[in-house]
Design an enzyme around this catalytic site. Structure first.
Site, PDB file in Angstrom:
ATOM      1  N   LYS A  31       0.857  -1.181   0.000  1.00 24.33           N
ATOM      2  CA  LYS A  31       0.000   0.000   0.000  1.00 24.33           C
ATOM      3  C   LYS A  31       0.896   1.235   0.000  1.00 24.33           C
ATOM      4  CE  LYS A  31      -4.365   0.889   2.424  1.00 24.33           C
ATOM      5  NZ  LYS A  31      -5.025   0.747   3.730  1.00 24.33           N
TER       6      LYS A  31
HETATM    7  O1  G3P Z   1      -7.982   1.558   5.449  1.00 24.27           O
HETATM    8  C1  G3P Z   1      -8.228   2.885   5.223  1.00 24.27           C
HETATM    9  C2  G3P Z   1      -9.632   3.378   5.544  1.00 24.27           C
HETATM   10  O2  G3P Z   1     -10.566   2.373   5.376  1.00 24.27           O
HETATM   11  C3  G3P Z   1      -9.736   4.135   6.817  1.00 24.27           C
HETATM   12  O3  G3P Z   1     -11.055   4.311   7.275  1.00 24.27           O
HETATM   13  O4  G3P Z   1     -12.678   4.980   9.009  1.00 24.27           O
HETATM   14  O5  G3P Z   1     -10.242   5.553   9.299  1.00 24.27           O
HETATM   15  O6  G3P Z   1     -11.624   6.732   7.617  1.00 24.27           O
HETATM   16  P1  G3P Z   1     -11.409   5.447   8.349  1.00 24.27           P
END
Ligand code: G3P
Length: 217
Positions: A83
């Site tokens: 990533k």
């Molecule tokens: O993996 C990255 C993403 O899904 C993060 O989600 O909830 O931290 O905005 P969030």
């Protein structure tokens, strides 16, 4: 639509994998911090627990550093997707890594222009963060629609991996648009199974079945 679990909690991943509905896993530095585990060890365990892609994120900001870290990560297992952030060095690394046959997930995508660049860089996955766009009063789903249209216009093979998913409706909307993958915390994936009418219907069926006095087998 492929379902990835957005977590670094190995117990949750194993439980989801048992349903047969889990196609992969995404992690990020915040999720690794939350899990409180050694990064390389936990990624190796996850990669063994699921056969699909497991995203592991570099933390270097420069191209050389990213490539060094990517080398460590991709040696963990064949199903590791490196990533990288959606930056100029990140896309440069993406181009070289995918050229070598390594899966790359380009993360922190917040615009259609960024998604177009990621596809041109040969990304395996582009991760637009829908929840974080909604958080600042923009439309995460509008971005997914725009990316779908652009990728279809040019037959880009980069898979749209909807990230920062916060509700079952995010999943349904993304599926209606035709996103390839969604990644969500296990709690959200669990909510997808639920409907109060299913629970009520099941209770009524069981009550009537008991009244028949019969058994199966
Ligand atoms: O993996 C990255 C993403 O899904 C993060 O989600 O909830 O931290 O905005 P969030």
């Amino acid at each position: 639509m492929k379902f990835f679990a957005d977590t670094a909690e190995i117990a949750e991943i194993r439980e989801l994998a048992e349903t047969g509905l889990l196609d992969g896993v995404t992690t990020n530095p915040s999720l690794i911090h939350k899990a409180g585990r050694n990064f390389l060890e936990v990624v190796a365990e996850i990669a063994e627990a699921v056969s699909g892609p497991v995203s592991a994120e570099v933390v270097a900001l420069d191209y050389d550093g990213m490539m060094r870290e990517a080398d460590v990560l991709r040696q963990i297992a064949d199903n590791i997707a490196v990533k990288v952030p959606l930056t100029e060095p990140g896309l440069k690394a993406c181009k070289v890594l995918t050229g070598d046959g390594t899966m790359v997930n380009v993360t922190l995508c917040f615009s259609a222009a960024q998604a177009l660049l990621a596809a041109k860089a040969g990304a395996t996955f582009i991760s637009p963060f829908v929840g974080r766009l909604d958080d600042v009063g923009l439309s995460g789903m509008e971005l997914i629609s725009d990316i779908r249209m652009i990728y279809d216009n040019y037959d880009y093979e980069t898979q749209i991996l909807v990230a920062s998913v916060r509700s079952p409706m995010h999943v349904v909307e993304a599926a209606k648009i035709g996103a390839d993958v969604m990644t969500a915390p296990p709690k959200i994936i669990g909510q997808l199974f639920k409907h109060p009418l299913t629970d009520a219907g099941l209770a009524a069926f069981l009550k009537d079945w008991e009244a028949t006095g019969q058994r199966i087998g």
